[in-house]
Write an enzyme that holds these catalytic residues in place. Structure first.
Site, PDB file in Angstrom:
ATOM      1  CG  HIS A   1      15.397  29.638  13.322  1.00  0.00           C
ATOM      2  ND1 HIS A   1      14.845  28.636  14.393  1.00  0.00           N
ATOM      3  CD2 HIS A   1      15.301  28.905  12.157  1.00  0.00           C
ATOM      4  CE1 HIS A   1      14.452  27.439  13.391  1.00  0.00           C
ATOM      5  NE2 HIS A   1      14.794  27.759  12.279  1.00  0.00           N
TER       6      HIS A   1
ATOM      7  CG  ASP B   1      15.347  36.585  21.619  1.00  0.00           C
ATOM      8  OD1 ASP B   1      15.948  36.051  20.642  1.00  0.00           O
ATOM      9  OD2 ASP B   1      15.886  36.484  22.790  1.00  0.00           O
TER      10      ASP B   1
END
Length: 469
Positions: A162, A375
């Site tokens: 992730h 991110d």
């Protein structure tokens, strides 16, 4: 013990322990996107979820909630400190986020990481039915795929990462770099947020392990001399859009959005940042750029307010304690210099909010600032877009988020460039309604067509292609 055809393995179980109305304790499903994405499949395929229950030194028997078997993995307080706060969040997290903060390398943390990963792998091996499917999630469990394959060569194994995967020059710093690559290559399909992350991973495999790599396929040699193929590619994650659409249409939530605007003095423009308090999120850069725009007179607190929600995060890790102090000092200075009796320059909220309140904030905000330094994806950007059924509002988005690959109609920015960030904020503040609408329509189409259910289907389809049942 029950066995399941489909097993999810993640650091945390998808439930939180809460106080029941009678004063006792009960479990409530966490409102995470991953749970929403996998719930239908977990129910239909008789699924099980392996994870830690969130409390140290607690041994719990498996239990069931809403048709999903939950298999708790116990962690001691020392393991939480060394495996989770230590190796996962003070070694891997900063290393994989471009070394924005220096990673700490401690052998005892690595040993705890190996021990805990083995415990998760053993729990998954016990839970999976013959020829079942196991889907492992995220950086806390990078060794589980290989450990599980050794225990259960019959199962199909997927792994999804992730967070970002770093360029080889950074990754090579990790003392246990080869062991982690081998751990991940235990999976049949290794999924990443961005094509760039998959490329970095494949480069590391080629350079460190010297395995043959063709396109997204890696030939992984087995102990028996046979090779198998592992696939590494991008599967950008998304959100469960339904609850955001539903809440954004609710009269009470819309009324709350109007109330928020009024409580801020009904400014012409409200800028909003919503982040975990983390050094990867670029909050300091954002605050600095906004402060300079006020100081230069390009923005005025009578007309523009900036709301920054920074939910508490990893408060026992030193880097986070220092970050909070720095941000709060900067916010205090800007407010001291620019506040009036009726208007505040920055409304800073170091707390988490329920989803209803978040949607009201999204509806109240004219400009959403997502300026992370690095991110994996950033789902806040997608949440904001999902709520904007009026096709108004502007998203300012960092190039260094996974979301930037998909959300090309946002105002894209390099958050390290403070002048560039200031220009992006001004572009967003001054953007005509017609252009806002053109951009937002395209962004909404992208987010609504590619929701979290589409993401999980794409990943599981790839798993089925590699290892058909």
């Amino acid at each position: 013990m029950t066995v399941a055809d489909f097993v999810v393995v993640a650091n945390r179980l998808p439930v939180d322990r809460v106080e029941a109305p009678d004063g006792g304790e009960e479990w409530r499903t966490s409102p995470g996107g991953l749970v929403a994405a996998l719930e239908p499949m977990m129910r239909s395929a008789h699924g099980a979820w392996v994870g830690w229950a969130g409390q140290p030194d607690v041994e719990l028997a498996p239990f069931e909630i809403g048709g999903i078997d939950l298999i708790p993995v116990p962690l001691s307080a020392q393991e939480v400190a060394e495996y989770y706060e230590g190796f996962a969040n003070d070694t891997i997290w900063p290393l994989y986020h471009d070394v924005i903060a220096p990673p700490q390398f401690h052998r005892e943390w690595w040993e705890a990481y190996v021990t805990v990963n083995r415990r998760f792998a053993e729990a998954a091996a016990s839970a999976a039915a013959p020829d079942g499917t196991v889907w492992v999630h995220d950086y806390q469990l990078q060794l589980v795929p290989q450990m599980l394959r050794e225990l259960r060569p019959d199962v199909t194994i997927g792994y999804f990462h992730h967070i970002p995967f770093p360029a080889h020059g950074l990754y090579a710093q990790l003392p246990w770099r080869d062991q982690v690559l081998r751990g991940l290559l235990g999976a049949d399909v290794i999924g990443f947020q961005r094509a760039q992350d998959a490329t970095y991973f494949l480069t590391a495999v080629r350079r460190r392990l010297r395995y043959e790599v063709k396109g997204s396929a890696v030939s992984v040699p087995g102990d028996d001399g046979a090779t198998r193929t592992a696939i590494a590619r991008a599967f950008p994650i998304s959100i469960d859009t339904a609850p955001y659409l539903e809440l954004a249409a609710r009269p009470d939530v819309r009324a709350r959005a109007a109330e928020i605007r009024a409580s801020l003095g009904n400014p012409d423009r409200i800028l909003l940042g919503v982040d975990r308090l983390d050094y990867t999120k670029g909050i300091r850069h954002r605050v600095k750029a906004y402060g300079e725009l006020l100081a230069e007179g390009r923005l005025d607190v009578e007309n523009v307010t900036f709301v920054q929600v920074a939910s508490p995060s990893r408060e026992r890790v030193d880097a986070y304690v220092h970050l909070r102090d720095e941000i709060e000092l900067a916010v205090g200075r800007i407010n001291g210099d620019h506040d009036t009796m009726g208007h505040t320059a920055i409304r800073y909220l170091h707390q988490g909010f329920p989803r209803e309140e978040m949607v009201a904030l999204y509806l109240a905000a004219d400009v959403m600032l997502v300026t992370a330094l690095r991110d994996g994806m950033n789902l806040v950007a997608k949440e904001y877009i999902a709520t904007r059924s009026d096709n108004r509002g502007v998203l300012v988005l960092s190039e260094f988020t996974g979301a930037a690959d998909e959300l090309r109609q946002a105002v894209l920015v390099n958050p390290h460039d403070i002048e560039g960030l200031k220009e992006a904020i001004m572009t967003a503040v001054e953007m005509p309604v017609k252009e806002q609408s053109r951009r937002m329509r395209a962004l909404r189409r992208r987010v609504l067509d590619n929701d979290v259910a589409a993401w999980s289907s794409a990943f599981l389809r790839a798993l089925d292609e590699v290892h058909p049942h």
